[in-house]
Design a protein around this motif. Structure first.
Motif, PDB file in Angstrom:
ATOM      1  N   LYS A 172      -0.691 -99.621-105.670  1.00 39.33           N
ATOM      2  CA  LYS A 172       0.461 -98.864-104.798  1.00 39.33           C
ATOM      3  C   LYS A 172       1.467 -99.505-104.195  1.00 39.33           C
ATOM      4  CE  LYS A 172       0.568 -96.285-101.093  1.00 39.33           C
ATOM      5  NZ  LYS A 172       1.981 -96.589-100.513  1.00 39.33           N
ATOM      6  N   PRO A 173       2.623 -99.311-104.354  1.00 39.99           N
ATOM      7  CA  PRO A 173       3.559-100.024-103.460  1.00 39.99           C
ATOM      8  C   PRO A 173       3.855 -99.923-102.046  1.00 39.99           C
ATOM      9  CG  PRO A 173       4.787 -98.701-105.323  1.00 39.99           C
ATOM     10  CD  PRO A 173       3.333 -98.571-105.111  1.00 39.99           C
ATOM     11  N   LYS A 174       4.659-100.615-101.155  1.00 41.74           N
ATOM     12  CA  LYS A 174       4.808-100.029 -99.837  1.00 41.74           C
ATOM     13  C   LYS A 174       5.705 -98.985 -99.616  1.00 41.74           C
ATOM     14  CE  LYS A 174       5.472-102.090 -95.208  1.00 41.74           C
ATOM     15  NZ  LYS A 174       5.788-103.497 -94.489  1.00 41.74           N
ATOM     16  N   GLY A 175       6.052 -98.205 -99.031  1.00 33.51           N
ATOM     17  CA  GLY A 175       7.184 -97.297 -98.436  1.00 33.51           C
ATOM     18  C   GLY A 175       7.116 -95.872 -99.224  1.00 33.51           C
ATOM     19  N   ILE A 176       5.976 -95.707 -99.925  1.00 32.72           N
ATOM     20  CA  ILE A 176       6.025 -94.379-100.590  1.00 32.72           C
ATOM     21  C   ILE A 176       4.733 -93.733-100.705  1.00 32.72           C
ATOM     22  CG2 ILE A 176       7.635 -94.848-102.377  1.00 32.72           C
ATOM     23  CD1 ILE A 176       5.427 -95.074-104.526  1.00 32.72           C
ATOM     24  N   SER A 177       4.558 -92.519-100.563  1.00 24.91           N
ATOM     25  CA  SER A 177       3.427 -91.539-100.332  1.00 24.91           C
ATOM     26  C   SER A 177       2.483 -91.789-101.527  1.00 24.91           C
ATOM     27  CB  SER A 177       3.450 -90.340-100.016  1.00 24.91           C
ATOM     28  OG  SER A 177       3.936 -89.719-101.165  1.00 24.91           O
TER      29      SER A 177
ATOM     30  N   ALA B   8      -3.188 -85.062-113.922  1.00 24.92           N
ATOM     31  CA  ALA B   8      -3.593 -86.343-113.288  1.00 24.92           C
ATOM     32  C   ALA B   8      -3.740 -86.145-111.673  1.00 24.92           C
ATOM     33  CB  ALA B   8      -2.495 -87.600-113.482  1.00 24.92           C
ATOM     34  N   GLY B   9      -4.437 -86.986-110.971  1.00 22.06           N
ATOM     35  CA  GLY B   9      -4.751 -87.015-109.695  1.00 22.06           C
ATOM     36  C   GLY B   9      -5.081 -88.166-109.096  1.00 22.06           C
ATOM     37  N   TYR B  10      -5.003 -88.521-107.901  1.00 24.47           N
ATOM     38  CA  TYR B  10      -5.488 -89.635-107.320  1.00 24.47           C
ATOM     39  C   TYR B  10      -6.638 -89.430-106.305  1.00 24.47           C
ATOM     40  CZ  TYR B  10      -3.125 -88.509-102.981  1.00 24.47           C
ATOM     41  OH  TYR B  10      -2.723 -87.641-101.727  1.00 24.47           O
ATOM     42  N   ILE B  11      -7.151 -90.811-106.127  1.00 21.23           N
ATOM     43  CA  ILE B  11      -8.405 -90.797-105.442  1.00 21.23           C
ATOM     44  C   ILE B  11      -8.097 -91.561-104.029  1.00 21.23           C
ATOM     45  CG2 ILE B  11     -11.000 -91.086-105.380  1.00 21.23           C
ATOM     46  CD1 ILE B  11     -10.943 -91.166-108.023  1.00 21.23           C
ATOM     47  N   GLY B  12      -8.576 -90.949-102.893  1.00 22.01           N
ATOM     48  CA  GLY B  12      -8.497 -91.730-101.607  1.00 22.01           C
ATOM     49  C   GLY B  12      -6.865 -92.112-101.132  1.00 22.01           C
ATOM     50  N   THR B  13      -6.247 -91.066-100.187  1.00 19.21           N
ATOM     51  CA  THR B  13      -5.092 -91.384 -99.737  1.00 19.21           C
ATOM     52  C   THR B  13      -4.785 -92.666 -99.099  1.00 19.21           C
ATOM     53  OG1 THR B  13      -4.828 -89.023 -99.374  1.00 19.21           O
ATOM     54  CG2 THR B  13      -2.996 -90.240 -98.395  1.00 19.21           C
ATOM     55  N   LEU B  14      -3.649 -93.236 -99.648  1.00 22.26           N
ATOM     56  CA  LEU B  14      -3.131 -94.584 -99.002  1.00 22.26           C
ATOM     57  C   LEU B  14      -1.859 -94.030 -98.025  1.00 22.26           C
ATOM     58  CD1 LEU B  14      -3.640 -97.521-101.362  1.00 22.26           C
ATOM     59  CD2 LEU B  14      -4.765 -97.062 -99.334  1.00 22.26           C
ATOM     60  N   ASP B  15      -1.583 -94.500 -96.959  1.00 22.01           N
ATOM     61  CA  ASP B  15      -0.501 -94.145 -96.121  1.00 22.01           C
ATOM     62  C   ASP B  15       1.056 -94.941 -96.900  1.00 22.01           C
ATOM     63  OD1 ASP B  15      -1.953 -92.829 -94.033  1.00 22.01           O
ATOM     64  OD2 ASP B  15      -2.293 -94.606 -93.206  1.00 22.01           O
ATOM     65  N   PRO B  16       2.128 -94.376 -96.628  1.00 23.68           N
ATOM     66  CA  PRO B  16       3.309 -95.064 -97.251  1.00 23.68           C
ATOM     67  C   PRO B  16       3.152 -96.600 -96.701  1.00 23.68           C
ATOM     68  CG  PRO B  16       3.672 -92.968 -96.190  1.00 23.68           C
ATOM     69  CD  PRO B  16       2.209 -93.045 -95.992  1.00 23.68           C
ATOM     70  N   LEU B  17       2.870 -96.966 -95.714  1.00 22.00           N
ATOM     71  CA  LEU B  17       2.750 -98.445 -95.185  1.00 22.00           C
ATOM     72  C   LEU B  17       1.633 -99.221 -95.963  1.00 22.00           C
ATOM     73  CD1 LEU B  17       3.393-100.536 -92.741  1.00 22.00           C
ATOM     74  CD2 LEU B  17       0.986 -99.841 -91.973  1.00 22.00           C
ATOM     75  N   ALA B  18       0.618 -98.472 -96.604  1.00 22.19           N
ATOM     76  CA  ALA B  18      -0.416 -99.257 -97.214  1.00 22.19           C
ATOM     77  C   ALA B  18       0.017 -99.532 -98.792  1.00 22.19           C
ATOM     78  CB  ALA B  18      -1.683 -98.542 -97.160  1.00 22.19           C
ATOM     79  N   THR B  19      -0.669-100.661 -98.953  1.00 23.94           N
ATOM     80  CA  THR B  19      -0.479-101.010-100.758  1.00 23.94           C
ATOM     81  C   THR B  19      -1.790-101.083-101.145  1.00 23.94           C
ATOM     82  OG1 THR B  19      -0.703-103.437 -99.999  1.00 23.94           O
ATOM     83  CG2 THR B  19       1.698-102.139-100.119  1.00 23.94           C
ATOM     84  N   GLY B  20      -1.914-101.494-102.409  1.00 22.33           N
ATOM     85  CA  GLY B  20      -3.331-101.853-102.990  1.00 22.33           C
ATOM     86  C   GLY B  20      -4.081-100.812-103.905  1.00 22.33           C
ATOM     87  N   MET B  21      -5.040-100.756-104.005  1.00 25.51           N
ATOM     88  CA  MET B  21      -6.002-100.055-104.999  1.00 25.51           C
ATOM     89  C   MET B  21      -5.831 -98.726-104.721  1.00 25.51           C
ATOM     90  SD  MET B  21      -9.933-100.646-106.144  1.00 25.51           S
ATOM     91  CE  MET B  21      -9.609-102.027-106.814  1.00 25.51           C
ATOM     92  N   LEU B  22      -5.148 -97.798-105.664  1.00 25.20           N
ATOM     93  CA  LEU B  22      -5.075 -96.347-105.861  1.00 25.20           C
ATOM     94  C   LEU B  22      -5.758 -95.807-107.158  1.00 25.20           C
ATOM     95  CD1 LEU B  22      -4.413 -93.761-103.957  1.00 25.20           C
ATOM     96  CD2 LEU B  22      -1.806 -93.954-105.268  1.00 25.20           C
ATOM     97  N   PRO B  23      -6.882 -95.351-107.089  1.00 26.35           N
ATOM     98  CA  PRO B  23      -7.593 -94.740-108.773  1.00 26.35           C
ATOM     99  C   PRO B  23      -6.575 -93.588-109.000  1.00 26.35           C
ATOM    100  CG  PRO B  23      -9.155 -95.304-106.977  1.00 26.35           C
ATOM    101  CD  PRO B  23      -7.804 -95.306-106.160  1.00 26.35           C
TER     102      PRO B  23
END
Length: 312
Positions: free
Chosen positions: A17-22, A39-54
């Motif tokens: 997941k890139p920075k700056g988007i939900s 489709a769906g994602y697992i484990g919300t990452l904040d807009p600030l956060a990046t990295g592993m989004l299943p």
């Protein structure tokens, strides 16, 4: 490139997941790229956060909840001396304080925050109250009372330290809020702190090397002189198996006869040294994953969650 008819896509993708988007915005982009129905994602990452989004597609969504219960690893950079309204650099600075702690006091504070700890989730978290995420209440200036959460911090690695910042790797249990962790660290050190960079590095046993960026997927989609069918083949080849969210459960094989009963939701006799555990069930004659089962006594396999017939 846009296609009107949505596809039945079944599988699993690890998105960087890139920075700056939900997380939801990232999901919708990926869903459109794959032209997927579900489709769906697992484990919300904040807009600030990046990295592993299943990202789970189709049948894989049936097993997403089991991955949500897994341990995680984060890389975080925090700034000391300032507390913000959101616990990160996207918020308004609420208070500034001098930074007076030494290395011994920092080490002591990190030690206190290791092991079993209590957290009160931020009002800017995705936890829902009466069906609405807390951050939506926060944006309206409404404060909701939150319950204390019991989480576990397995390990904290101090990587780098500057005059007013710190970089850590945090290994933690499900439900841990890193922004809250950093805020609590700032209070321990009497100077306040907030997150300026956050990256999720690991969930359960999922391989970091499999991360794919949105830009990579878009470049593949937009390649010229490639037939639509070939583009989707290339995209689908990036997907991991349907059972990836439950890859931490044992794998067993059953015969064709046993499979016919299992797929009808019937219990079957199955001798195993596994007891009281969920298991991934495969057909031995074609290696197809057919669902999640549970072995109670080592002699009986009970259907738990079945895969529907795929129509790709």
């Amino acid at each position: 490139m846009f296609f009107h008819k949505k596809r039945d896509v079944n599988g699993f993708l690890l998105l960087d997941k890139p920075k700056g988007i939900s997380s939801n915005s990232a999901l919708q982009e990926v869903k459109n790229i794959f032209n997927a129905k579900k489709a769906g994602y697992i484990g919300t990452l904040d807009p600030l956060a990046t990295g592993m989004l299943p990202i789970c597609f189709g049948e894989s969504t049936k097993f997403s909840n089991y991955l949500n219960q897994s341990d995680k690893k984060y890389n975080v950079i925090a700034k000391f001396g300032e507390s913000t309204s959101t616990g990160d650099s996207y918020g308004t600075i609420l208070k500034k304080r001098p930074i007076l702690f030494n290395f011994f006091e920092l080490s002591s504070a990190l030690k206190k925050l290791t092991g079993s700890i209590n957290q009160i989730p931020s009002m800017y978290s995705a936890i829902k109250y009466r069906g609405i995420p807390l951050y939506k209440y926060a944006r309206r200036g409404i404060k909701i009372e939150r319950s204390i959460r019991h989480v576990f911090i397995y390990k904290i690695d101090l990587l780098k330290q500057g005059k007013d910042w710190i970089e850590l790797n945090v290994y933690c249990s499900k439900g841990t809020y890193i922004r809250t962790f950093i805020e609590d660290l700032g209070e321990q050190l009497l100077c306040g702190a907030h997150v300026i960079s956050l990256r999720r590095l690991k969930i359960s046993l999922l391989p970091y090397s499999k991360l794919k960026s949105i830009s990579f997927l878009k470049n593949l989609l937009n390649k010229k002189k490639i037939e639509k069918r070939d583009i989707f083949t290339k995209l689908d080849n990036l997907l991991m198996p349907i059972d990836t969210p439950i890859c931490h459960f044992p794998k067993i094989y059953i015969s064709m006869k046993q499979s016919s009963f299992f797929k009808l939701g019937q219990k079957i006799n199955f001798i195993s040294n596994i007891e009281n555990s969920l298991v991934r069930v495969f057909e031995e004659y074609n290696n197809n994953f057919i669902g999640l089962g549970k072995i109670f006594t080592g002699e009986l396999l009970i259907p738990y969650r079945l895969v529907s017939i795929l129509t790709n």
